[in-house]
Design a protein around this motif. Structure first.
Motif, short mmCIF file in Angstrom:
data_model
loop_
_atom_site.label_atom_id
_atom_site.label_comp_id
_atom_site.label_asym_id
_atom_site.label_seq_id
_atom_site.Cartn_x
_atom_site.Cartn_y
_atom_site.Cartn_z
N LEU A 1 22.18 -22.35 24.75
CA LEU A 1 22.53 -21.06 24.10
C LEU A 1 21.26 -20.57 24.92
O LEU A 1 20.73 -20.88 24.78
N PRO A 2 21.61 -19.18 24.51
CA PRO A 2 20.31 -18.12 25.15
C PRO A 2 19.11 -18.51 24.23
O PRO A 2 19.37 -18.36 23.26
N ALA A 3 18.02 -18.06 24.52
CA ALA A 3 16.54 -18.82 24.56
C ALA A 3 16.45 -17.47 23.19
O ALA A 3 16.19 -18.02 22.55
N ASN A 4 17.10 -16.10 23.32
CA ASN A 4 17.14 -15.32 22.37
C ASN A 4 17.74 -15.49 21.19
O ASN A 4 18.40 -14.46 20.77
N ALA A 5 18.90 -16.39 21.51
CA ALA A 5 19.45 -16.92 20.60
C ALA A 5 19.65 -16.01 19.07
O ALA A 5 18.04 -16.64 18.61
N ALA A 6 20.34 -15.50 18.10
CA ALA A 6 19.71 -15.78 16.65
C ALA A 6 21.09 -15.43 15.78
O ALA A 6 21.95 -14.84 16.32
N ALA A 7 20.88 -15.92 15.20
CA ALA A 7 22.38 -16.16 13.41
C ALA A 7 22.59 -14.87 13.13
O ALA A 7 21.59 -13.62 13.37
N SER A 8 23.52 -14.99 12.78
CA SER A 8 24.30 -13.70 13.05
C SER A 8 23.41 -12.39 11.19
O SER A 8 22.76 -13.48 10.48
N THR A 9 24.07 -10.80 11.27
CA THR A 9 22.86 -10.21 10.80
C THR A 9 24.12 -10.75 9.19
O THR A 9 24.57 -10.92 9.70
N VAL A 10 23.43 -11.28 8.23
CA VAL A 10 24.33 -10.84 6.66
C VAL A 10 24.23 -10.07 5.81
O VAL A 10 22.50 -9.68 6.16
N VAL A 11 25.09 -9.34 5.60
CA VAL A 11 25.73 -8.11 4.43
C VAL A 11 26.05 -7.71 3.82
O VAL A 11 26.82 -8.62 3.41
N SER A 12 25.59 -7.93 2.16
CA SER A 12 26.56 -7.98 1.07
C SER A 12 27.16 -6.56 1.30
O SER A 12 25.98 -5.47 0.90
N VAL A 13 28.11 -6.51 0.69
CA VAL A 13 28.74 -4.90 0.20
C VAL A 13 29.64 -5.67 -1.24
O VAL A 13 30.27 -4.56 -1.77
N CYS A 14 28.80 -6.59 -1.84
CA CYS A 14 28.76 -6.22 -2.81
C CYS A 14 28.25 -5.82 -4.81
O CYS A 14 28.71 -5.78 -5.74
N GLU A 15 27.66 -4.51 -3.79
CA GLU A 15 26.93 -3.74 -4.75
C GLU A 15 26.73 -2.66 -3.42
O GLU A 15 26.58 -2.59 -1.85
N THR A 16 26.16 -1.71 -4.87
CA THR A 16 25.91 -0.44 -3.31
C THR A 16 25.01 0.63 -3.82
O THR A 16 24.08 0.22 -4.37
N PRO A 17 23.56 0.39 -2.38
CA PRO A 17 24.11 0.25 -1.40
C PRO A 17 24.88 -1.14 -0.59
O PRO A 17 23.64 -2.12 -1.73
#
Length: 193
Positions: A157-173
Motif C-alpha cells: 500500500l502507499p507509504a503515506n497511507a493512513a488509517a481512516s478518520t474516526v468521528v463520533s456522532v454520538c454527541e453534539t457537536p
C-alpha cells in the motif's frame, strides 16, 4: 479475482475464521460481524485490549443499520458524503454494542466481498496493538500473534497511507477521535450543510 473471492466467502462461513485483507488505507483483519469466536481470535492476534471495540465493515449504510447500527442524521450525512472511503463513523448501537464504528471501505475486493457475503464484517487494522500500521502482508504477519485463515495480498500500500478518520456522532457537536485522510474541516463543513 473471482476464485479468490469465492475462497474468501467459503472461509468466512467457517465459524471462528479470520482473514487478512488490504483496504484503501492499511491492511486489516476481518471476520463475520456476529462470530464471537472469530472476534476473540482477532483480539488475540493483535494483542488488543478487550475494551477497544472492532469496527463494522459494511457494503452500505442500510446493511449497517440492519445489523444494529442506529444511524442518526449526522451519521447518514457523513456516510453519504465520504463513503465508500477512509472514514469510520461511530454511531449509537444496540444489544452487545452500545456504539458501532461503521466504515464502508473504498477497496474493490473488500466491497465485492461484503456485497457477496451480504453481511457486515468486524474489522481492525492488521498490526500489533500500538505498533505502526501494516502496509504489506509481510509487515502484518510479522506483527500478529498467530496465523489467519486466509491472506488476500493486495501488494504494498502507499507509504503515506493512513488509517481512516474516526468521528463520533454520538454527541453534539461530533468529535474527531482519530485524524485520518478526511479532515475535521471537511467533516464540520458537511455537517453544517
Amino acid at each position: 479475482m473471482e476464485d479468490l473471492l469465492q475462497k474468501a466467502l467459503d472461509v468466512l462461513q467457517q465459524p471462528g475464521s479470520v482473514l487478512l485483507v488490504p483496504t484503501e488505507t492499511v491492511y486489516g483483519l476481518v471476520c463475520d460481524w456476529h462470530d464471537t469466536a472469530a472476534r476473540q481470535r482477532i483480539y488475540q492476534l493483535k494483542a488488543r485490549e478487550a475494551a477497544k471495540p472492532l469496527a463494522m465493515f459494511a457494503a452500505s449504510a442500510e446493511m449497517a443499520a440492519e445489523h444494529g447500527a442506529a444511524l442518526n442524521p449526522e451519521a447518514i450525512k457523513l456516510l453519504d458524503a465520504f463513503a465508500p472511503g477512509p472514514i469510520t463513523v461511530i454511531a449509537p448501537g444496540s444489544g452487545d454494542y452500545p456504539t458501532i464504528g461503521v466504515r464502508i471501505p473504498d477497496h474493490e475486493f473488500v466491497l465485492k466481498l461484503l456485497r457477496h457475503y451480504n453481511r457486515p464484517l468486524a474489522s481492525t487494522s492488521a498490526n500489533a496493538s500500538g505498533m505502526p500500521n501494516a502496509l504489506t502482508v509481510a509487515e502484518a504477519t510479522a506483527q500478529l500473534q498467530g496465523e489467519v485463515d486466509l491472506v488476500i495480498d493486495g501488494g504494498a500500500l502507499p507509504a503515506n497511507a493512513a488509517a481512516s478518520t474516526v468521528v463520533s456522532v454520538c454527541e453534539t457537536p461530533c468529535r474527531i477521535l482519530r485524524q485520518g485522510p478526511i479532515s475535521a474541516e471537511a467533516i464540520c463543513q458537511k455537517l453544517a450543510q
